[in-house]
Design an enzyme around this catalytic site. Structure first.
Site, short mmCIF file in Angstrom:
data_model
loop_
_atom_site.label_atom_id
_atom_site.label_comp_id
_atom_site.label_asym_id
_atom_site.label_seq_id
_atom_site.Cartn_x
_atom_site.Cartn_y
_atom_site.Cartn_z
N HIS A 112 0.91 -1.37 0.09
CA HIS A 112 -0.19 0.01 -0.04
C HIS A 112 0.70 1.40 -0.05
O HIS A 112 1.85 1.27 0.61
CB HIS A 112 -0.96 0.13 1.07
CG HIS A 112 -1.89 -0.88 1.05
ND1 HIS A 112 -3.23 -0.79 0.05
CD2 HIS A 112 -2.40 -1.99 1.84
CE1 HIS A 112 -4.24 -1.73 0.35
NE2 HIS A 112 -3.55 -2.35 1.33
N CYS A 218 0.23 1.75 -5.72
CA CYS A 218 -0.79 2.52 -6.39
C CYS A 218 -0.10 3.88 -6.66
O CYS A 218 0.66 4.40 -6.35
CB CYS A 218 -2.04 2.88 -5.69
SG CYS A 218 -3.19 1.30 -5.39
#
Length: 256
Positions: A112, A218
């Site tokens: 993440h 991301c």
């Protein structure tokens, strides 16, 4: 009355959004930090057993650690087997089916960038030749970020003069023409963690494949519309010595 009602609704929605952002940025980080501590302790226990058993990764459990020296000597996370939500809530996760540390092929790891501990928040700060260290039960594997696309031409006269770049150079051959230090791709580019990134599985036999580490997260921050990909190449393997530590390794590789 209508204007006042709309205003109250907007204020309420704003408060809800702020609470959600606070939860994602702070509460999930705190929860993941606790899970990370538990995973780290469990990994130490498992390694004590694996020195005799030599067992492989177990789905959902930690089997290695990742360190990035340029992020600070205290930056480190366990790597879990798998990239589902439960695994990534603990820390970075290994793409099941991709190579294991030190093997030919591509050791793929996802993490993440915001919330859930945000282990890969600063991947955009990595430069070519920066070290990424993977610790397993018996070894430290040192990978270094590959040259960026705009550094390949003239590599020998530029960045390559940095002592840390002694074992790093652009990957040669058509099969690796798309594999550079950093790429931004669409989420459907799962082939970024293929044995030879972005190429069919049979493009090269395993024995001819470079030993790569690929980190994915991301991009940009607070969005999942793209993926940031960091490719690095194995430059060293150090067998663990009794009493030796990660700090000793940093001195060995000139990162202390």
């Amino acid at each position: 009355m209508v204007v006042r009602t709309i205003g109250e609704i907007l204020i309420t929605l704003g408060i809800v959004v702020l609470l959600f952002v606070g939860y994602e940025l702070y509460v999930t980080n705190w929860m993941s930090a606790q899970l990370q501590r538990e995973a780290s302790a469990a990994l130490d226990d498992r390694w004590q057993q694996e020195r005799q058993l030599h067992a492989g990764p177990i789905d959902g459990e930690a089997f290695a650690r990742i360190y990035i020296p340029s992020f600070g000597a205290d930056w480190g996370f366990t790597i879990q087997e798998g990239t589902d939500a439960a695994a990534l809530e603990v820390g970075p996760g290994h793409y099941k089916g991709s190579a294991l540390p030190g093997e030919p092929g591509n050791f793929g790891v996802a993490g993440h960038r915001v919330g859930k501990g945000a282990p890969f928040n600063d991947l955009d700060l990595l430069n070519s030749c920066d070290a990424i260290v993977i610790e397993t039960v018996d070894s430290f594997f040192v990978y270094r970020v590959l040259p960026m696309s705009d550094e390949i031409d003239g590599w020998g006269q530029g960045r390559a003069r940095d002592p840390r770049c002694a074992d790093v150079e652009p990957l040669r051959g058509e099969a690796y023409s798309s594999t550079v230090g950093r790429r931004i791709v669409l989420p459907d580019r799962g082939d970024a963690v293929a044995p030879v990134p972005y190429r069919p599985a049979d493009v090269l036999p395993k024995a001819s494949q470079a030993s790569l580490l690929t980190l994915t997260t991301c991009h940009p921050q607070f969005s999942d519309r793209e993926r940031m990909i960091i490719h690095s190449v194995l430059t060293n393997q150090f067998k663990k010595q009794p009493g030796a530590s990660y700090e000793d390794l940093l001195r060995e590789i000139g990162e202390a």
